[in-house]
Design a protein around this motif. Sequence first.
Motif, PDB file in Angstrom:
ATOM      1  N   VAL A 182       0.756  -1.212   0.069  1.00  0.00           N
ATOM      2  CA  VAL A 182       0.168   0.049   0.201  1.00  0.00           C
ATOM      3  C   VAL A 182       0.716   1.365   0.029  1.00  0.00           C
ATOM      4  N   GLN A 183       1.906   1.248   0.924  1.00  0.00           N
ATOM      5  CA  GLN A 183       2.792   2.484   1.085  1.00  0.00           C
ATOM      6  C   GLN A 183       3.480   2.906  -0.293  1.00  0.00           C
ATOM      7  N   ARG A 184       3.861   1.477  -0.806  1.00  0.00           N
ATOM      8  CA  ARG A 184       4.720   1.596  -2.029  1.00  0.00           C
ATOM      9  C   ARG A 184       4.052   2.300  -3.274  1.00  0.00           C
ATOM     10  N   GLY A 185       2.648   1.703  -3.409  1.00  0.00           N
ATOM     11  CA  GLY A 185       1.733   2.331  -4.240  1.00  0.00           C
ATOM     12  C   GLY A 185       1.497   3.492  -4.074  1.00  0.00           C
ATOM     13  N   LEU A 186       1.167   4.163  -2.721  1.00  0.00           N
ATOM     14  CA  LEU A 186       0.740   5.409  -2.639  1.00  0.00           C
ATOM     15  C   LEU A 186       1.929   6.305  -2.908  1.00  0.00           C
ATOM     16  N   ALA A 187       2.932   6.157  -2.539  1.00  0.00           N
ATOM     17  CA  ALA A 187       4.328   6.737  -2.941  1.00  0.00           C
ATOM     18  C   ALA A 187       4.482   6.839  -4.475  1.00  0.00           C
ATOM     19  N   ALA A 188       4.268   5.926  -5.011  1.00  0.00           N
ATOM     20  CA  ALA A 188       4.211   5.688  -6.628  1.00  0.00           C
ATOM     21  C   ALA A 188       2.915   6.657  -7.199  1.00  0.00           C
TER      22      ALA A 188
END
Length: 576
Positions: A297-303
């Motif tokens: 989730v956090q990786r996707g949000l940062a992207a």
Amino acid sequence: MAYRRLLGYVRPYWFVFLLSVLGYAIYAASSTAFAHVMKLLVDSIQEGMDEKRLFFPLLVVGIFALRGLGTFMGTYFMAHVARQLVHFMRLDLFKRFLVLPARFYDQNSSGHLVSRLTFNVEQVTGAATNAITVVVREGLFVIGLMGYLLWVNWKLALVFVAVAPLIGIVVRFASQRFRKISRRIQNSMGDVTHVASEAISGYRVVRSFGGTDFEYQRFLDASEYNRRQAMKMALTKAINTPVVQLLVAGALGVLVWLALSPDLMGEMTPGEFIAFLTAASLMAKPLRQLTEINNTVQRGLAAAQDVFQYIDLPAEPDLGQQQLGRAQGELEFRDVSFRYGADQPLALKSVSLHAKPGEMIALVGRSGSGKSTLASLIPRFYEIEQGQILLDGIPTQELTLSSLRAQIALVNQQVTLFNASLAENIAYGIAHPDPAKIRAAAEAAYVSEFADQLPQGLETLVGDNGVLLSGGQRQRIAIARAIMKDAPILILDEATSALDTESERYIQRALEHVMQGRTTFVIAHRLSTIEKADRILVVAEGQIVEAGTHAELLALKGHYAQLHQMQFHEPITAQS
């Protein structure tokens, strides 16, 4: 904020999204029902009810069938929504790239931009597909199990409620670290792509100048940094999951200890107690998956935040309202000044010139004098700092960009070809082109001379950026493209620089044909190619310092005469 914006992409598919949620609700309900089946089974064994022997197997099969149906509905429909989200986000980003100003591309490498279009957008897929799938499915499962625990014995269920804040603290700390590291990973992937694309596209230079070891070291450094960041991510994830599992296990331990107290057991039957423990133990898996998916989730949000940052960049200004049919080709610069950046010196200083329709104007001067800059202002690749550029008496700022650029055909020194056929490259940008006109343009630019020797003629693929063609052949295709466009203004920026003497002779004939009736700006270092120009403008340090015909400028014995002397007489002097 980023997730709310992501949901904006989901809104058109709300019905499909609801079908997915319904599927996961069926999954959660059927999985929770399994704990209740344990209660019924234990109680039935105690009561010796043989007549229910067939009932329980059928009930178990029915529960797993419902669970399978719910899993299919949730996974498939959620994947459909998520792929639509990523597809349209990628389209929005690419569409923005197509309209960003030239200054943006001056300041950003293509490797980093391609990485954002591919790697970063794909990271959003993880948040949109895997993450939402796990969050909805396991989240509903946890809610179902918690509701069941409260229904069976609310006092014992409060043990899990007490652990929730501790799990929340762990997850919050991990979330912040995940997002911070994810941004570094995404930037480092841009570095990896950038270094790799430079080395691959410039492999001839790399090998000719012995740069293999240097490029390998650059790639090694970029990849090593990416690896270190990925390991930091793995370490955080590896610590986060066991800590959450330990908290859940501790809650289960306290639960068993309390369950032995007669006060808390109350009126619970053995079946209810087994069902309670079963539901509590089932809680561990979804909680673990919910904490593990936090990484995604956090990786996707940062992207997503990175992608939105580029989508929100302002497009090149297109404030003009006026449409123009086919222009006459009268072009005028009035006291035009321009610089590439606020901290940069002026590239052009109060330049004024007037080109009549059909006139051929040559721009000459040393490298860096401002010739190409002047030409790039005509199609408004950059906005001028002061002054005006007028086309047929209309300031170009008042014309729409599409209307302005429809009047201009451009042939650059660095030819850009697309991995398509010769014919498609010649007719680039034209919807439903006439094959006869493509053939005519190919013949006018002497493309047919080599195209007819190819197995598929004009339908032959040229390879990545025309890698299968020689420099002269690529230049001829670019000139054929300009002929095909049939624009009233023609800009030739070193259009014959890549040609041998024989090819140049052919192209000069083609250019003489195509320049008839068109206002033409020719940027050239080889003065032999522009001797027949109606006017030659000598550019030095961003200013027009001389203007006239070839003969007039030679007679002046100024800048142009010096350039002519250097090209045609210095080699002889050096030998003598």
